[in-house]
Design a protein around this motif. Structure first.
Motif, PDB file in Angstrom:
ATOM      1  N   THR A  50       3.890   0.624 -26.677  1.00  0.00           N
ATOM      2  CA  THR A  50       4.859   0.194 -25.646  1.00  0.00           C
ATOM      3  C   THR A  50       5.331  -1.212 -26.036  1.00  0.00           C
ATOM      4  OG1 THR A  50       3.574   1.410 -23.991  1.00  0.00           O
ATOM      5  CG2 THR A  50       5.224  -0.139 -23.171  1.00  0.00           C
ATOM      6  N   PRO A  51       6.474  -1.334 -26.719  1.00  0.00           N
ATOM      7  CA  PRO A  51       6.881  -2.660 -27.219  1.00  0.00           C
ATOM      8  C   PRO A  51       7.112  -3.649 -26.078  1.00  0.00           C
ATOM      9  CG  PRO A  51       8.174  -0.892 -28.234  1.00  0.00           C
ATOM     10  CD  PRO A  51       7.392  -0.270 -27.121  1.00  0.00           C
ATOM     11  N   ALA A  52       6.762  -4.905 -26.330  1.00  0.00           N
ATOM     12  CA  ALA A  52       6.956  -6.009 -25.367  1.00  0.00           C
ATOM     13  C   ALA A  52       6.503  -5.616 -23.960  1.00  0.00           C
ATOM     14  CB  ALA A  52       8.421  -6.454 -25.362  1.00  0.00           C
ATOM     15  N   ALA A  53       5.318  -5.040 -23.877  1.00  0.00           N
ATOM     16  CA  ALA A  53       4.813  -4.524 -22.599  1.00  0.00           C
ATOM     17  C   ALA A  53       4.322  -5.645 -21.686  1.00  0.00           C
ATOM     18  CB  ALA A  53       3.671  -3.551 -22.859  1.00  0.00           C
ATOM     19  N   ARG A  54       4.424  -5.371 -20.381  1.00  0.00           N
ATOM     20  CA  ARG A  54       3.712  -6.202 -19.412  1.00  0.00           C
ATOM     21  C   ARG A  54       2.306  -5.607 -19.317  1.00  0.00           C
ATOM     22  NH1 ARG A  54       7.621  -4.864 -14.652  1.00  0.00           N
ATOM     23  NH2 ARG A  54       7.585  -2.966 -15.883  1.00  0.00           N
ATOM     24  N   VAL A  55       1.307  -6.390 -19.775  1.00  0.00           N
ATOM     25  CA  VAL A  55      -0.045  -5.848 -19.922  1.00  0.00           C
ATOM     26  C   VAL A  55      -1.006  -6.560 -18.980  1.00  0.00           C
ATOM     27  CG1 VAL A  55      -1.928  -5.353 -21.512  1.00  0.00           C
ATOM     28  CG2 VAL A  55       0.410  -5.427 -22.366  1.00  0.00           C
ATOM     29  N   LEU A  56      -1.827  -5.771 -18.321  1.00  0.00           N
ATOM     30  CA  LEU A  56      -2.903  -6.297 -17.486  1.00  0.00           C
ATOM     31  C   LEU A  56      -4.235  -6.040 -18.187  1.00  0.00           C
ATOM     32  CD1 LEU A  56      -4.332  -7.164 -14.839  1.00  0.00           C
ATOM     33  CD2 LEU A  56      -4.180  -4.755 -14.162  1.00  0.00           C
ATOM     34  N   ASP A  57      -5.019  -7.108 -18.405  1.00  0.00           N
ATOM     35  CA  ASP A  57      -6.354  -6.982 -18.988  1.00  0.00           C
ATOM     36  C   ASP A  57      -7.353  -7.322 -17.885  1.00  0.00           C
ATOM     37  OD1 ASP A  57      -8.675  -7.079 -20.461  1.00  0.00           O
ATOM     38  OD2 ASP A  57      -7.922  -8.477 -21.985  1.00  0.00           O
ATOM     39  N   LEU A  58      -7.912  -6.281 -17.241  1.00  0.00           N
ATOM     40  CA  LEU A  58      -8.876  -6.508 -16.152  1.00  0.00           C
ATOM     41  C   LEU A  58     -10.274  -6.672 -16.748  1.00  0.00           C
ATOM     42  CD1 LEU A  58      -9.413  -6.649 -13.061  1.00  0.00           C
ATOM     43  CD2 LEU A  58      -9.979  -4.221 -13.197  1.00  0.00           C
ATOM     44  N   HIS A  74       3.391  -9.187 -26.403  1.00  0.00           N
ATOM     45  CA  HIS A  74       3.301  -8.622 -25.064  1.00  0.00           C
ATOM     46  C   HIS A  74       3.163  -9.744 -24.021  1.00  0.00           C
ATOM     47  CE1 HIS A  74       2.994  -4.730 -26.948  1.00  0.00           C
ATOM     48  NE2 HIS A  74       2.036  -5.207 -27.740  1.00  0.00           N
ATOM     49  N   ARG A  75       3.558  -9.412 -22.780  1.00  0.00           N
ATOM     50  CA  ARG A  75       3.441 -10.380 -21.686  1.00  0.00           C
ATOM     51  C   ARG A  75       2.151 -10.067 -20.950  1.00  0.00           C
ATOM     52  NH1 ARG A  75       7.520 -10.525 -17.137  1.00  0.00           N
ATOM     53  NH2 ARG A  75       8.845  -9.424 -18.599  1.00  0.00           N
ATOM     54  N   VAL A  76       1.136 -10.888 -21.132  1.00  0.00           N
ATOM     55  CA  VAL A  76      -0.229 -10.521 -20.759  1.00  0.00           C
ATOM     56  C   VAL A  76      -0.715 -11.300 -19.540  1.00  0.00           C
ATOM     57  CG1 VAL A  76      -2.627 -10.387 -21.567  1.00  0.00           C
ATOM     58  CG2 VAL A  76      -0.740  -9.989 -23.173  1.00  0.00           C
ATOM     59  N   THR A  77      -1.361 -10.552 -18.622  1.00  0.00           N
ATOM     60  CA  THR A  77      -2.085 -11.158 -17.500  1.00  0.00           C
ATOM     61  C   THR A  77      -3.558 -10.793 -17.663  1.00  0.00           C
ATOM     62  OG1 THR A  77      -0.172 -10.930 -16.034  1.00  0.00           O
ATOM     63  CG2 THR A  77      -2.326 -11.217 -14.986  1.00  0.00           C
ATOM     64  N   ARG A  91      -9.102 -22.444 -22.870  1.00  0.00           N
ATOM     65  CA  ARG A  91      -9.191 -23.501 -23.894  1.00  0.00           C
ATOM     66  C   ARG A  91      -8.740 -23.023 -25.271  1.00  0.00           C
ATOM     67  NH1 ARG A  91     -14.145 -24.745 -21.141  1.00  0.00           N
ATOM     68  NH2 ARG A  91     -15.322 -23.489 -22.626  1.00  0.00           N
ATOM     69  N   LYS A  92      -8.464 -21.724 -25.419  1.00  0.00           N
ATOM     70  CA  LYS A  92      -8.179 -21.189 -26.761  1.00  0.00           C
ATOM     71  C   LYS A  92      -6.704 -21.333 -27.129  1.00  0.00           C
ATOM     72  CE  LYS A  92     -12.061 -18.015 -26.741  1.00  0.00           C
ATOM     73  NZ  LYS A  92     -12.527 -16.626 -26.745  1.00  0.00           N
ATOM     74  N   PRO A  93      -6.402 -21.406 -28.438  1.00  0.00           N
ATOM     75  CA  PRO A  93      -5.002 -21.522 -28.860  1.00  0.00           C
ATOM     76  C   PRO A  93      -4.171 -20.348 -28.340  1.00  0.00           C
ATOM     77  CG  PRO A  93      -6.493 -21.855 -30.720  1.00  0.00           C
ATOM     78  CD  PRO A  93      -7.351 -21.407 -29.571  1.00  0.00           C
ATOM     79  N   GLY A  94      -2.991 -20.647 -27.820  1.00  0.00           N
ATOM     80  CA  GLY A  94      -2.097 -19.614 -27.308  1.00  0.00           C
ATOM     81  C   GLY A  94      -2.341 -19.270 -25.853  1.00  0.00           C
ATOM     82  N   ALA A  95      -3.365 -19.879 -25.239  1.00  0.00           N
ATOM     83  CA  ALA A  95      -3.742 -19.517 -23.862  1.00  0.00           C
ATOM     84  C   ALA A  95      -2.622 -19.798 -22.869  1.00  0.00           C
ATOM     85  CB  ALA A  95      -5.005 -20.276 -23.454  1.00  0.00           C
ATOM     86  N   GLU A  96      -1.767 -20.759 -23.199  1.00  0.00           N
ATOM     87  CA  GLU A  96      -0.699 -21.120 -22.243  1.00  0.00           C
ATOM     88  C   GLU A  96       0.322 -19.994 -22.101  1.00  0.00           C
ATOM     89  OE1 GLU A  96      -1.282 -22.442 -25.182  1.00  0.00           O
ATOM     90  OE2 GLU A  96       0.554 -22.124 -26.325  1.00  0.00           O
ATOM     91  N   ARG A  97       0.334 -19.033 -23.019  1.00  0.00           N
ATOM     92  CA  ARG A  97       1.304 -17.930 -22.924  1.00  0.00           C
ATOM     93  C   ARG A  97       0.763 -16.753 -22.107  1.00  0.00           C
ATOM     94  NH1 ARG A  97       2.071 -19.462 -28.321  1.00  0.00           N
ATOM     95  NH2 ARG A  97       0.780 -17.747 -29.057  1.00  0.00           N
ATOM     96  N   VAL A  98      -0.505 -16.836 -21.688  1.00  0.00           N
ATOM     97  CA  VAL A  98      -1.128 -15.761 -20.893  1.00  0.00           C
ATOM     98  C   VAL A  98      -1.274 -16.248 -19.445  1.00  0.00           C
ATOM     99  CG1 VAL A  98      -3.256 -14.415 -20.567  1.00  0.00           C
ATOM    100  CG2 VAL A  98      -2.382 -14.856 -22.887  1.00  0.00           C
ATOM    101  N   THR A  99      -1.062 -15.340 -18.493  1.00  0.00           N
ATOM    102  CA  THR A  99      -1.333 -15.663 -17.086  1.00  0.00           C
ATOM    103  C   THR A  99      -2.780 -15.291 -16.801  1.00  0.00           C
ATOM    104  OG1 THR A  99       0.954 -15.153 -16.515  1.00  0.00           O
ATOM    105  CG2 THR A  99      -0.641 -15.174 -14.705  1.00  0.00           C
ATOM    106  N   TRP A 100      -3.566 -16.282 -16.389  1.00  0.00           N
ATOM    107  CA  TRP A 100      -4.995 -16.039 -16.126  1.00  0.00           C
ATOM    108  C   TRP A 100      -5.227 -16.046 -14.619  1.00  0.00           C
ATOM    109  CZ3 TRP A 100      -7.178 -14.747 -20.598  1.00  0.00           C
ATOM    110  CH2 TRP A 100      -6.695 -15.317 -21.771  1.00  0.00           C
ATOM    111  N   ILE A 101      -5.920 -15.043 -14.104  1.00  0.00           N
ATOM    112  CA  ILE A 101      -6.209 -14.965 -12.668  1.00  0.00           C
ATOM    113  C   ILE A 101      -7.710 -14.815 -12.472  1.00  0.00           C
ATOM    114  CG2 ILE A 101      -5.862 -13.622 -10.554  1.00  0.00           C
ATOM    115  CD1 ILE A 101      -3.141 -12.744 -11.653  1.00  0.00           C
TER     116      ILE A 101
END
Ligand SMILES: C[S@@+](CC[C@H](N)C(=O)[O-])C[C@H]1O[C@@H](n2cnc3c(N)ncnc32)[C@H](O)[C@@H]1O
Length: 260
Positions: A50-58, A74-77, A91-101
Motif C-alpha cells: 500500500t504505497p504511502a500508507a497511513r500506518v498504525l503501529d499498535l 509511509h505516514r506512521v502513528t 530519541r531515535k533519528p527520524g522520530a520527528e516524522r512519526v506521531t507517537w501516542i
C-alpha cells in the motif's frame, strides 16, 4: 541482590507485569537485543504493498519498525502504553516524522489508517477474550474499509514456552556502555492457553525481574475472532518467508482486510 524495577506509566499497571517495556534500564536491554530482523522485513514488505500508507503501529515499543516504515515513505502513528519505550523511540533519528501516542487501542481515531499492525507478538498480550475482541473492534473502527490489519502470534502447536527455561533461554548481552547483562526466562504458570513467565536480568548492580502473561490462540480462534470484528482473512503464513502454517517458524502471520 534483587533491586526493584522502576514503574512510572499512569496508563497501565506495570507493578506486576511487563516491566521490560517500562523500566528505562530494561528498555535499553530490549533495544540492544532486538535489532531489525526478518520479521521487520516481512511486515515492511506487506505494508509497502500500500504505497504511502497511513500506518498504525499498535504496541510500537521503541519504534524500530515504525521508524523503518516512516523512512520507507509511509505516514506512521506509533501507539504504546509504555512511556519508557516511547521515550526511547522519540530519541531515535527520524522520530520527528512519526506521531507517537502514549495509549492503547481505545485512543485510536475513526477511519484513519490504511494499514494497522501489531508486531513482535503484541497480539498475545491481550490475554482475555473480551480484551482481544475489544482491540479487534478498535482496529475495525480505526482502519478504513478495505484497509489491512497485520499481526504475528505464535502458533500454540509449536509450544514455544517449552524453550522458555533457564537453560535454553540463558544468554549474555554486551551493552553499548561496555557492561554485560545476563538474561534468562522461566515459565511460572500455565493456565489453559495463557502462559506466565518471568525474565531475569542480571545487571552489574543487581537483578531485575519482569513478568508477563501471553495468550496462545489457535489459527481457528484467530480466524473466528477476526470475522466477528468485521475482517476477512487474506492469508495466514507459518513463517517469515511466507511458508504455510505448520511448516516453518511456528508463527501465525496474519494478513486480514477490513470488510468494505
Ligand atoms: C514485545 S514488545 C514489541 C514492541 C515492538 N512492536 C517491536 O516490534 O519491537 C510488546 C509491546 O506491546 C506493548 N503493549 C502491551 N500491552 C499493550 C496494550 N494493551 N496495548 C498496546 N500495546 C501494548 C508493550 O508496551 C510493548 O511495547
Amino acid at each position: 541482590m534483587k533491586i526493584a524495577a522502576h514503574h512510572t506509566a499512569p496508563l497501565y499497571d506495570w507493578t506486576m507485569h511487563n516491566a521490560e517495556f517500562n523500566d528505562a534500564r530494561l528498555v535499553a536491554v530490549y533495544d540492544a537485543e532486538c535489532s531489525w530482523s526478518r520479521d521487520d522485513d516481512f511486515f515492511l514488505s506487506v505494508v509497502n504493498e500500500t504505497p504511502a500508507a497511513r500506518v498504525l503501529d499498535l504496541g510500537c515499543g521503541t519504534g524500530r519498525l515504525a521508524l523503518g516504515m516512516s523512512a520507507a515513505g509511509h505516514r506512521v502513528t506509533g501507539v504504546d502504553p509504555a512511556l519508557a519505550s516511547l521515550e526511547a523511540a522519540r530519541r531515535k533519528p527520524g522520530a520527528e516524522r512519526v506521531t507517537w501516542i502514549e495509549g492503547t487501542s481505545a485512543f485510536l481515531p475513526d477511519r484513519s489508517f490504511d494499514v494497522a499492525l501489531m508486531t513482535s507478538h503484541v497480539a498475545q498480550f491481550f490475554v482475555g477474550d473480551a480484551d482481544w475482541d475489544a482491540v479487534l473492534f478498535d482496529f475495525s473502527r480505526a482502519i478504513v474499509p478495505g484497509g489491512r490489519l497485520l499481526f504475528d502470534t505464535r502458533d500454540p502447536r509449536a509450544r514455544a514456552w517449552e524453550r522458555w527455561n533457564p537453560v535454553d533461554s540463558r544468554r549474555t548481552l554486551a551493552m553499548s556502555d561496555g557492561s554485560a547483562v545476563t538474561i534468562w526466562t522461566e515459565v511460572i504458570a500455565i493456565a489453559g492457553t495463557a502462559v506466565t513467565f518471568t525474565h531475569h536480568y542480571v545487571l552489574e548492580d543487581g537483578e531485575l525481574l519482569s513478568t508477563s502473561t501471553l495468550r496462545f490462540r489457535s489459527e481457528d480462534e484467530v480466524r473466528s475472532s477476526l470475522e466477528r470484528a468485521g475482517f476477512t482473512v487474506e492469508n495466514i503464513f507459518g513463517g517469515w518467508n511466507r511458508e504455510p502454517v505448520g511448516a516453518a517458524d511456528g508463527e501465525l502471520l496474519v494478513i486480514a482486510r477490513r470488510v468494505g
